[in-house]
Design a protein around this motif. Structure first.
Motif, short mmCIF file in Angstrom:
data_model
loop_
_atom_site.label_atom_id
_atom_site.label_comp_id
_atom_site.label_asym_id
_atom_site.label_seq_id
_atom_site.Cartn_x
_atom_site.Cartn_y
_atom_site.Cartn_z
N LEU A 1 0.85 -1.19 0.00
CA LEU A 1 0.00 0.00 0.00
C LEU A 1 0.89 1.24 0.00
O LEU A 1 1.77 1.39 0.85
N GLN A 2 0.67 2.12 -0.97
CA GLN A 2 1.40 3.38 -1.05
C GLN A 2 0.38 4.51 -1.14
O GLN A 2 -0.49 4.49 -2.01
N THR A 3 0.47 5.47 -0.21
CA THR A 3 -0.45 6.61 -0.23
C THR A 3 0.32 7.90 -0.04
O THR A 3 1.39 7.93 0.56
N ARG A 4 -0.26 8.97 -0.55
CA ARG A 4 0.30 10.30 -0.33
C ARG A 4 -0.84 11.30 -0.43
O ARG A 4 -1.57 11.34 -1.41
N MET A 5 -0.99 12.10 0.62
CA MET A 5 -1.98 13.18 0.64
C MET A 5 -1.21 14.46 0.94
O MET A 5 -0.53 14.55 1.97
N SER A 6 -1.29 15.44 0.03
CA SER A 6 -0.49 16.64 0.20
C SER A 6 -1.19 17.87 -0.37
O SER A 6 -2.14 17.76 -1.15
N VAL A 7 -0.68 19.04 0.05
CA VAL A 7 -1.15 20.32 -0.46
C VAL A 7 0.06 21.13 -0.91
O VAL A 7 1.03 21.28 -0.16
N ASP A 8 0.01 21.63 -2.13
CA ASP A 8 1.07 22.46 -2.69
C ASP A 8 1.11 23.79 -1.94
O ASP A 8 0.07 24.45 -1.81
N ARG A 9 2.28 24.20 -1.47
CA ARG A 9 2.39 25.40 -0.66
C ARG A 9 2.29 26.70 -1.48
O ARG A 9 2.04 27.76 -0.91
N MET A 10 2.46 26.61 -2.78
CA MET A 10 2.37 27.80 -3.62
C MET A 10 0.97 27.98 -4.21
O MET A 10 0.46 29.10 -4.27
N THR A 11 0.35 26.88 -4.64
CA THR A 11 -0.92 26.98 -5.36
C THR A 11 -2.13 26.56 -4.54
O THR A 11 -3.26 26.87 -4.91
N GLY A 12 -1.92 25.79 -3.46
CA GLY A 12 -3.03 25.27 -2.68
C GLY A 12 -3.66 24.03 -3.29
O GLY A 12 -4.68 23.54 -2.80
N ALA A 13 -3.05 23.47 -4.34
CA ALA A 13 -3.60 22.28 -4.99
C ALA A 13 -3.52 21.08 -4.04
O ALA A 13 -2.48 20.81 -3.45
N TYR A 14 -4.64 20.38 -3.89
CA TYR A 14 -4.75 19.19 -3.05
C TYR A 14 -4.62 17.95 -3.92
O TYR A 14 -5.23 17.87 -4.99
N THR A 15 -3.82 16.99 -3.46
CA THR A 15 -3.67 15.71 -4.16
C THR A 15 -3.68 14.59 -3.14
O THR A 15 -2.97 14.65 -2.14
N SER A 16 -4.47 13.56 -3.40
CA SER A 16 -4.45 12.35 -2.61
C SER A 16 -4.40 11.18 -3.58
O SER A 16 -5.29 11.03 -4.42
#
Length: 131
Positions: A85-100
């Motif tokens: 299982l590989q997961t990553r949930m993050s928010v770009d500090r410049m644009t605010g783009a959310y990715t999970s």
């Protein structure tokens, strides 16, 4: 671009920048399905100084990984019942783009994207009872 990232990181590390804030992530869509699927909004309560965060009702606080380009709320690489299982949930500090994003044994299970905005901090304060 590198100068902009370093400047933003320096501002977030300074005493004048807020070290506690909420991130409200909206417009979430999971693109791992044939048709994009809408998902509920997410609220992160962030404490940069202590590198902690909590989600929604704040039942528990978790470790926040802080990088110059993004805030990583979840980074997992583990074996579960013989499957990786590989997961990553993050928010770009410049644009605010959310990715999970999540993979199980190399198969894409989730690919959610959205947009986050900074909101006033709603707690908890370190040491405060969570419930």
């Amino acid at each position: 671009m590198l100068i902009a990232i370093l400047t933003a990181a320096a501002m977030l590390a300074s005493d004048s920048a807020p070290q506690q804030f909420d991130l409200l992530c909206t417009g979430l869509q999971d693109f791992s399905k044939r048709r994009p699927e809408a998902k509920d909004d997410i609220r992160f309560r962030v404490d940069l100084k202590n590198r902690r965060y909590c989600l929604s009702t704040c039942r528990d606080t978790r470790v926040l990984n802080v990088y110059p380009q993004h805030l990583a709320f979840d980074e997992t690489d583990a074996m579960l019942g013989g499957s990786r299982l590989q997961t990553r949930m993050s928010v770009d500090r410049m644009t605010g783009a959310y990715t999970s994003i999540a993979y199980m044994s190399g198969r894409l299970m989730e690919d959610t994207k959205g947009q986050c905005s900074v909101q006033p901090y709603t707690g908890p304060v370190l040491g405060e009872r969570l419930f």
